[in-house]
Design a protein around this motif. Structure first.
Motif, short mmCIF file in Angstrom:
data_model
loop_
_atom_site.label_atom_id
_atom_site.label_comp_id
_atom_site.label_asym_id
_atom_site.label_seq_id
_atom_site.Cartn_x
_atom_site.Cartn_y
_atom_site.Cartn_z
N GLY A 31 0.95 -1.17 0.01
CA GLY A 31 0.08 -0.16 -0.09
C GLY A 31 0.76 1.56 0.03
O GLY A 31 0.28 2.25 -0.21
N ALA A 32 2.22 1.07 0.14
CA ALA A 32 2.80 2.46 0.15
C ALA A 32 3.15 3.07 -1.13
O ALA A 32 3.20 2.30 -2.13
CB ALA A 32 4.19 1.91 0.61
N ALA A 33 3.20 4.11 -1.25
CA ALA A 33 3.13 4.89 -2.55
C ALA A 33 4.63 4.77 -2.89
O ALA A 33 5.60 5.28 -1.90
CB ALA A 33 2.70 6.55 -2.36
N VAL A 34 5.27 4.84 -3.97
CA VAL A 34 6.60 4.75 -4.57
C VAL A 34 6.60 5.65 -5.93
O VAL A 34 5.41 6.05 -6.58
CB VAL A 34 7.04 3.11 -5.00
N GLY A 35 7.81 6.09 -6.27
CA GLY A 35 7.68 6.78 -7.53
C GLY A 35 9.18 7.00 -7.78
O GLY A 35 10.31 6.96 -7.08
N MET A 36 9.36 7.24 -9.01
CA MET A 36 10.82 7.39 -9.41
C MET A 36 10.89 8.33 -10.71
O MET A 36 10.02 8.25 -11.40
CB MET A 36 11.45 5.88 -9.83
N THR A 37 11.87 9.19 -10.84
CA THR A 37 12.08 9.91 -11.85
C THR A 37 12.44 8.97 -13.28
O THR A 37 13.27 8.11 -13.04
CB THR A 37 13.32 10.99 -11.69
N ALA A 38 11.67 9.62 -14.34
CA ALA A 38 11.97 8.68 -15.69
C ALA A 38 11.82 9.62 -16.71
O ALA A 38 10.96 10.41 -16.65
CB ALA A 38 11.33 7.45 -15.72
N ASN A 39 12.95 9.48 -17.58
CA ASN A 39 12.73 10.32 -19.05
C ASN A 39 12.68 9.37 -20.24
O ASN A 39 12.88 9.67 -21.37
CB ASN A 39 14.03 11.12 -19.03
N SER A 40 12.47 8.11 -19.89
CA SER A 40 12.23 7.15 -20.76
C SER A 40 10.75 7.19 -21.43
O SER A 40 10.56 6.25 -22.14
CB SER A 40 12.70 5.67 -20.57
#
Ligand SMILES: Cc1cc2nc3c(=O)[nH]c(=O)nc-3n(C[C@H](O)[C@H](O)[C@H](O)COP(=O)(O)O)c2cc1C
Length: 175
Positions: A31-40
């Motif tokens: 349930g934890a929110a995750v995120g990552m920077t991506a330029n693809s």
């Protein structure tokens, strides 16, 4: 003459392709929110509206693999600190606030947001191409954050006047 590129020359050549900067978000099985920077991020087709992101194995990859859903948030020029945060340099004030819409986690200040359902996942080397059908999207005005030659940049270049770009009939464009 051609030769197999070493990592440095491949990175340098690839960095000459200017891109926008997105944050790909999802929710882990816990349930934890995750995120990552991506330029693809790239658009794939109009009918049905389809995009893809290429993600390296990590927390966000894990969450997208499990839930088969992700959101793409296109960053505004002023949000370089958010881009750095989701690439592993945390903001002093903590994780940026995320809104939730239809189960998608959204950065409210993003200039575009896409909520996607994974329709295909293609494993390539240490990355996976997550091809997503766009279930929901929204946009608002604002200068984009860009990435070129391994540096963050503000905005886009000067517009080329339509008369100088006549060789490319807009009616023929898909995007
Ligand atoms: C401008 C920029 C673009 C990036 N694009 C990607 C990308 O497209 N795919 C990827 O796997 N990592 C990319 N990264 C690296 C990830 O953001 C970084 O490894 C992140 O910490 C991974 O998060 P995770 O542990 O949640 O997977 C990029 C980093 C930056 C600064």
């Amino acid at each position: 003459m051609s030769h197999h590129p070493d990592a440095a020359s491949f990175r340098a050549a690839a960095s000459r392709f200017s891109t926008g900067v997105t944050v790909v978000t999802s929710r882990g099985a816990d349930g934890a929110a995750v995120g990552m920077t991506a330029n693809s991020f790239t658009t794939v087709s109009m009918q049905p509206p389809t995009v893809l992101v290429s993600l390296k194995r990590g927390r966000t990859w894990q969450a997208v693999s499990e839930t088969r859903r992700y959101a793409v948030n296109v960053l505004a020029a002023d949000d370089v600190a958010i881009g750095r945060h989701f690439a592993g340099t945390p903001l002093a004030q903590g994780t940026p606030a995320l809104d939730e819409h239809d189960g998608f986690l959204l950065l409210p200040q993003a200039i575009a947001q896409f909520g996607c359902a994974v329709v295909n996942a293609v494993e390539i080397a240490d990355h996976t191409l997550f091809i997503g059908e766009v279930r929901w999207c929204r946009h608002q005005d604002g200068l984009p954050l860009a990435f070129y030659a391994s540096r963050f940049r503000k905005g886009v270049g000067a517009e080329i006047s339509p008369s100088d770009a006549l060789a490319y009939p807009a009616e023929g464009w898909t995007i």
